[in-house]
Design a protein around this motif. Structure first.
Motif, PDB file in Angstrom:
ATOM      1  N   LYS A  89       0.831  -1.205   0.000  1.00 17.71           N
ATOM      2  CA  LYS A  89       0.000   0.000   0.000  1.00 17.71           C
ATOM      3  C   LYS A  89       0.865   1.254   0.000  1.00 17.71           C
ATOM      4  O   LYS A  89       0.578   2.215  -0.730  1.00 17.71           O
ATOM      5  CB  LYS A  89      -0.927   0.009   1.220  1.00 17.71           C
ATOM      6  CG  LYS A  89      -2.092  -0.926   1.111  1.00 17.71           C
ATOM      7  CD  LYS A  89      -2.979  -0.823   2.340  1.00 17.71           C
ATOM      8  CE  LYS A  89      -4.152  -1.766   2.261  1.00 17.71           C
ATOM      9  NZ  LYS A  89      -5.013  -1.683   3.451  1.00 17.71           N
ATOM     10  N   GLU A  90       1.909   1.258   0.820  1.00 19.01           N
ATOM     11  CA  GLU A  90       2.805   2.411   0.874  1.00 19.01           C
ATOM     12  C   GLU A  90       3.499   2.629  -0.470  1.00 19.01           C
ATOM     13  O   GLU A  90       3.656   3.766  -0.909  1.00 19.01           O
ATOM     14  CB  GLU A  90       3.844   2.233   1.982  1.00 19.01           C
ATOM     15  CG  GLU A  90       3.270   2.356   3.369  1.00 19.01           C
ATOM     16  CD  GLU A  90       4.270   2.028   4.464  1.00 19.01           C
ATOM     17  OE1 GLU A  90       5.395   1.563   4.143  1.00 19.01           O
ATOM     18  OE2 GLU A  90       3.937   2.236   5.638  1.00 19.01           O
ATOM     19  N   GLU A  91       3.885   1.545  -1.123  1.00 19.39           N
ATOM     20  CA  GLU A  91       4.529   1.657  -2.431  1.00 19.39           C
ATOM     21  C   GLU A  91       3.558   2.227  -3.461  1.00 19.39           C
ATOM     22  O   GLU A  91       3.938   3.076  -4.275  1.00 19.39           O
ATOM     23  CB  GLU A  91       5.059   0.290  -2.886  1.00 19.39           C
ATOM     24  CG  GLU A  91       5.743   0.301  -4.213  1.00 19.39           C
ATOM     25  CD  GLU A  91       7.000   1.143  -4.260  1.00 19.39           C
ATOM     26  OE1 GLU A  91       7.370   1.571  -5.371  1.00 19.39           O
ATOM     27  OE2 GLU A  91       7.614   1.386  -3.207  1.00 19.39           O
ATOM     28  N   LEU A  92       2.313   1.788  -3.429  1.00 16.90           N
ATOM     29  CA  LEU A  92       1.305   2.321  -4.343  1.00 16.90           C
ATOM     30  C   LEU A  92       1.083   3.809  -4.104  1.00 16.90           C
ATOM     31  O   LEU A  92       0.981   4.597  -5.055  1.00 16.90           O
ATOM     32  CB  LEU A  92      -0.016   1.558  -4.193  1.00 16.90           C
ATOM     33  CG  LEU A  92      -0.059   0.167  -4.797  1.00 16.90           C
ATOM     34  CD1 LEU A  92      -1.384  -0.518  -4.458  1.00 16.90           C
ATOM     35  CD2 LEU A  92       0.113   0.231  -6.299  1.00 16.90           C
ATOM     36  N   GLN A  93       1.025   4.209  -2.830  1.00 24.05           N
ATOM     37  CA  GLN A  93       0.856   5.620  -2.517  1.00 24.05           C
ATOM     38  C   GLN A  93       2.056   6.432  -3.003  1.00 24.05           C
ATOM     39  O   GLN A  93       1.898   7.529  -3.547  1.00 24.05           O
ATOM     40  CB  GLN A  93       0.684   5.824  -1.009  1.00 24.05           C
ATOM     41  CG  GLN A  93      -0.664   5.395  -0.486  1.00 24.05           C
ATOM     42  CD  GLN A  93      -0.784   5.566   1.018  1.00 24.05           C
ATOM     43  OE1 GLN A  93       0.218   5.665   1.719  1.00 24.05           O
ATOM     44  NE2 GLN A  93      -2.004   5.595   1.511  1.00 24.05           N
ATOM     45  N   ARG A  94       3.248   5.883  -2.844  1.00 24.72           N
ATOM     46  CA  ARG A  94       4.447   6.585  -3.291  1.00 24.72           C
ATOM     47  C   ARG A  94       4.429   6.753  -4.808  1.00 24.72           C
ATOM     48  O   ARG A  94       4.729   7.826  -5.334  1.00 24.72           O
ATOM     49  CB  ARG A  94       5.695   5.806  -2.865  1.00 24.72           C
ATOM     50  CG  ARG A  94       7.001   6.541  -3.125  1.00 24.72           C
ATOM     51  CD  ARG A  94       8.201   5.684  -2.748  1.00 24.72           C
ATOM     52  NE  ARG A  94       8.382   4.567  -3.648  1.00 24.72           N
ATOM     53  CZ  ARG A  94       8.954   4.659  -4.861  1.00 24.72           C
ATOM     54  NH1 ARG A  94       9.367   5.811  -5.309  1.00 24.72           N
ATOM     55  NH2 ARG A  94       9.093   3.582  -5.606  1.00 24.72           N
ATOM     56  N   GLN A  95       4.022   5.702  -5.516  1.00 22.65           N
ATOM     57  CA  GLN A  95       3.950   5.784  -6.971  1.00 22.65           C
ATOM     58  C   GLN A  95       2.901   6.803  -7.419  1.00 22.65           C
ATOM     59  O   GLN A  95       3.122   7.557  -8.370  1.00 22.65           O
ATOM     60  CB  GLN A  95       3.641   4.410  -7.559  1.00 22.65           C
ATOM     61  CG  GLN A  95       4.804   3.453  -7.473  1.00 22.65           C
ATOM     62  CD  GLN A  95       4.452   2.072  -7.992  1.00 22.65           C
ATOM     63  OE1 GLN A  95       3.320   1.812  -8.388  1.00 22.65           O
ATOM     64  NE2 GLN A  95       5.433   1.170  -7.971  1.00 22.65           N
ATOM     65  N   ARG A  96       1.756   6.830  -6.726  1.00 16.47           N
ATOM     66  CA  ARG A  96       0.731   7.826  -7.048  1.00 16.47           C
ATOM     67  C   ARG A  96       1.251   9.240  -6.834  1.00 16.47           C
ATOM     68  O   ARG A  96       1.015  10.125  -7.655  1.00 16.47           O
ATOM     69  CB  ARG A  96      -0.523   7.608  -6.196  1.00 16.47           C
ATOM     70  CG  ARG A  96      -1.410   6.530  -6.705  1.00 16.47           C
ATOM     71  CD  ARG A  96      -2.750   6.542  -5.959  1.00 16.47           C
ATOM     72  NE  ARG A  96      -3.176   5.172  -5.818  1.00 16.47           N
ATOM     73  CZ  ARG A  96      -3.418   4.552  -4.679  1.00 16.47           C
ATOM     74  NH1 ARG A  96      -3.303   5.182  -3.545  1.00 16.47           N
ATOM     75  NH2 ARG A  96      -3.786   3.297  -4.658  1.00 16.47           N
ATOM     76  N   ARG A  97       1.949   9.444  -5.708  1.00 19.77           N
ATOM     77  CA  ARG A  97       2.511  10.778  -5.446  1.00 19.77           C
ATOM     78  C   ARG A  97       3.519  11.169  -6.516  1.00 19.77           C
ATOM     79  O   ARG A  97       3.541  12.318  -6.962  1.00 19.77           O
ATOM     80  CB  ARG A  97       3.177  10.816  -4.063  1.00 19.77           C
ATOM     81  CG  ARG A  97       2.206  10.925  -2.922  1.00 19.77           C
ATOM     82  CD  ARG A  97       2.923  11.254  -1.628  1.00 19.77           C
ATOM     83  NE  ARG A  97       3.952  10.301  -1.294  1.00 19.77           N
ATOM     84  CZ  ARG A  97       3.828   9.298  -0.444  1.00 19.77           C
ATOM     85  NH1 ARG A  97       2.698   9.109   0.180  1.00 19.77           N
ATOM     86  NH2 ARG A  97       4.832   8.480  -0.206  1.00 19.77           N
TER      87      ARG A  97
ATOM     88  N   ARG B 151       3.629  10.115  -9.669  1.00 22.91           N
ATOM     89  CA  ARG B 151       2.893  10.422 -10.904  1.00 22.91           C
ATOM     90  C   ARG B 151       2.245  11.794 -10.815  1.00 22.91           C
ATOM     91  O   ARG B 151       2.284  12.579 -11.760  1.00 22.91           O
ATOM     92  CB  ARG B 151       1.838   9.356 -11.182  1.00 22.91           C
ATOM     93  CG  ARG B 151       2.415   8.164 -11.915  1.00 22.91           C
ATOM     94  CD  ARG B 151       1.327   7.215 -12.372  1.00 22.91           C
ATOM     95  NE  ARG B 151       1.384   6.078 -11.447  1.00 22.91           N
ATOM     96  CZ  ARG B 151       0.358   5.540 -10.820  1.00 22.91           C
ATOM     97  NH1 ARG B 151      -0.845   5.986 -11.017  1.00 22.91           N
ATOM     98  NH2 ARG B 151       0.511   4.524  -9.996  1.00 22.91           N
ATOM     99  N   HIS B 152       1.650  12.083  -9.651  1.00 24.45           N
ATOM    100  CA  HIS B 152       1.008  13.369  -9.454  1.00 24.45           C
ATOM    101  C   HIS B 152       2.038  14.497  -9.538  1.00 24.45           C
ATOM    102  O   HIS B 152       1.776  15.538 -10.159  1.00 24.45           O
ATOM    103  CB  HIS B 152       0.287  13.389  -8.105  1.00 24.45           C
ATOM    104  CG  HIS B 152      -0.498  14.626  -7.848  1.00 24.45           C
ATOM    105  ND1 HIS B 152      -1.439  15.101  -8.722  1.00 24.45           N
ATOM    106  CD2 HIS B 152      -0.472  15.500  -6.812  1.00 24.45           C
ATOM    107  CE1 HIS B 152      -1.962  16.212  -8.223  1.00 24.45           C
ATOM    108  NE2 HIS B 152      -1.397  16.464  -7.071  1.00 24.45           N
ATOM    109  N   GLN B 153       3.200  14.289  -8.946  1.00 17.70           N
ATOM    110  CA  GLN B 153       4.255  15.299  -9.001  1.00 17.70           C
ATOM    111  C   GLN B 153       4.745  15.496 -10.437  1.00 17.70           C
ATOM    112  O   GLN B 153       5.038  16.612 -10.844  1.00 17.70           O
ATOM    113  CB  GLN B 153       5.420  14.900  -8.092  1.00 17.70           C
ATOM    114  CG  GLN B 153       6.485  15.972  -7.966  1.00 17.70           C
ATOM    115  CD  GLN B 153       5.944  17.242  -7.352  1.00 17.70           C
ATOM    116  OE1 GLN B 153       5.183  17.197  -6.395  1.00 17.70           O
ATOM    117  NE2 GLN B 153       6.317  18.370  -7.912  1.00 17.70           N
TER     118      GLN B 153
END
Length: 89
Positions: A43-51, A53-55
């Protein structure tokens, strides 16, 4: 004496089964905790990847705005130069 070894064997078997039962429950708990940790890491890795991509999207937008700003500044400079030439000429 024959029954003594049988009783001793039964008692030993009883202690072994109690130890095995308690060890199994501890092993199951450890496995459950490891699985939960793995899920949390995913879950943390998915959140990091989303952040990330957003950045990246934000960076692209900022770059577009900066390029457009440069273009506008160049156009303004050209217009000022044209205006000066028209006044002189």
């Amino acid at each position: 004496m024959e029954y003594g070894f049988v009783v001793l064997g039964i008692v030993a078997l009883l202690f072994l089964s109690i130890y095995g039962y308690s060890y199994i429950s501890v092993a199951q708990e450890k496995a459950k905790m490891m699985k939960e940790r793995q899920i949390l890491k995913e879950k943390e890795e998915l959140q990091r990847q989303r952040r990330l991509r957003h950045q990246e999207i934000i960076d692209e937008k900022v770059n577009k705005i900066a390029k457009r700003s440069e273009e506008i500044q160049k156009e303004l400079k050209l217009f000022k130069e044209m205006k000066k030439k028209q006044k002189v000429g």
